[in-house]
Scaffold this motif. Structure first.
Motif, PDB file in Angstrom:
ATOM      1  N   PHE A  68       0.836  -1.206   0.000  1.00  0.00           N
ATOM      2  CA  PHE A  68       0.000   0.000   0.000  1.00  0.00           C
ATOM      3  C   PHE A  68       0.868   1.253   0.000  1.00  0.00           C
ATOM      4  CE2 PHE A  68      -3.908  -2.044   2.285  1.00  0.00           C
ATOM      5  CZ  PHE A  68      -4.210  -2.703   1.113  1.00  0.00           C
ATOM      6  N   ARG A  69       2.036   1.185   0.610  1.00  0.00           N
ATOM      7  CA  ARG A  69       2.921   2.347   0.680  1.00  0.00           C
ATOM      8  C   ARG A  69       3.644   2.579  -0.638  1.00  0.00           C
ATOM      9  NH1 ARG A  69       1.671   0.032   5.001  1.00  0.00           N
ATOM     10  NH2 ARG A  69       1.666   1.034   7.033  1.00  0.00           N
ATOM     11  N   THR A  70       3.866   1.506  -1.362  1.00  0.00           N
ATOM     12  CA  THR A  70       4.520   1.628  -2.665  1.00  0.00           C
ATOM     13  C   THR A  70       3.530   2.074  -3.730  1.00  0.00           C
ATOM     14  OG1 THR A  70       5.918  -0.237  -1.991  1.00  0.00           O
ATOM     15  CG2 THR A  70       6.032   0.448  -4.291  1.00  0.00           C
ATOM     16  N   PHE A  71       2.313   1.545  -3.645  1.00  0.00           N
ATOM     17  CA  PHE A  71       1.260   1.864  -4.615  1.00  0.00           C
ATOM     18  C   PHE A  71       0.105   2.546  -3.870  1.00  0.00           C
ATOM     19  CE2 PHE A  71       3.443  -1.959  -6.116  1.00  0.00           C
ATOM     20  CZ  PHE A  71       3.802  -1.583  -7.406  1.00  0.00           C
ATOM     21  N   PRO A  72       0.080   3.881  -3.832  1.00  0.00           N
ATOM     22  CA  PRO A  72      -0.968   4.589  -3.089  1.00  0.00           C
ATOM     23  C   PRO A  72      -2.370   4.319  -3.600  1.00  0.00           C
ATOM     24  CG  PRO A  72       0.845   6.072  -3.649  1.00  0.00           C
ATOM     25  CD  PRO A  72       1.054   4.807  -4.426  1.00  0.00           C
ATOM     26  N   ARG A  73      -2.514   3.909  -4.857  1.00  0.00           N
ATOM     27  CA  ARG A  73      -3.834   3.651  -5.443  1.00  0.00           C
ATOM     28  C   ARG A  73      -3.813   2.322  -6.186  1.00  0.00           C
ATOM     29  NH1 ARG A  73      -2.489   8.799  -6.201  1.00  0.00           N
ATOM     30  NH2 ARG A  73      -1.569   8.334  -8.239  1.00  0.00           N
TER      31      ARG A  73
END
Length: 221
Positions: A68-73
């Motif tokens: 989730f931190r690498t891919f915000p969406r």
């Protein structure tokens, strides 16, 4: 005086009834926002982790939370499952190299580096457990560290833990990396390094990629 307020002109034709108001068209059900759905999934996953603890989550959801931190969406569940399928386990994912991680569709440089960061944190946490107490009296901590350090190496390593007279860790060094089934080492190099570090004891770690790890305790002269 005559006041004229309106003037109606008629052609003699009967008045036409007003046109009927068209019935409203049936409304299509609004499509759910894919983005909103993903946001909802993320919040639900965070809530489950907060209420039940991380230990209650399967491996793919732990990877999801981290990504989730690498891919915000977006939806990262398929990516988390693809990583586990490719490398077989959570340990396998963390032990993979940046190049190997990037063979999984959807994993770029940033995601691969973030996963390797997680691996390094786990590695150092294991090292800290060894360094804070005598190694012989914390065999389980040693084995936990060894599994993180070597369990998913695709090539053989000859690794040495150098200890002081109280069996506290001085250094952890890879003296040689070999092939899938061969890692040559020279005893004189081990002894030379032990003397340089004033090491009283050493633990030799030699992995076989297809076999269980078996660290051996050796007293250095």
């Amino acid at each position: 005086m005559v006041s004229v307020s309106s003037l109606a002109i008629s052609d003699g034709a009967p008045d036409e009834p007003p046109a009927p108001t068209p019935a409203p068209l049936p409304q299509k059900p609004a499509r759910k926002s894919v983005h909103a759905h993903h946001l909802g999934h993320r919040e639900r996953l965070r809530e489950r982790a907060a209420k039940g603890g991380f230990v209650a989550l399967p491996d793919y959801e732990l990877i999801e939370l981290f990504l989730f931190r690498t891919f915000p969406r977006g939806d990262v569940k398929p990516l988390a499952k693809a990583l586990l399928t490719r490398f077989g386990s959570l340990d396998g994912v963390l032990g993979a190299t940046v190049e190997e991680l990037r063979t999984v569709q959807g994993v770029g440089e940033a995601a691969a580096m973030d996963l390797k960061l997680l691996h390094e944190v786990a590695l150092r946490a294991g090292r800290d457990k060894i360094a804070k107490r005598p190694v012989i009296s914390s065999w389980s901590a040693l084995l936990a560290y060894v599994r993180v350090a070597l369990a998913n190496e695709s090539r053989e390593q000859f690794r040495v833990l150098f200890l002081d007279k109280k069996n506290q860790l001085i250094a952890d060094e890879v003296l040689n990396r070999g092939t899938v089934d061969h890692a040559p080492v020279y005893p004189r190099e081990v002894m030379r390094r032990a003397l340089e570090l004033s090491s009283s004891n050493i633990i030799i770690l030699h992995n076989h990629p297809t076999c269980p790890l078996s660290p051996t305790y050796i007293h250095a002269p």
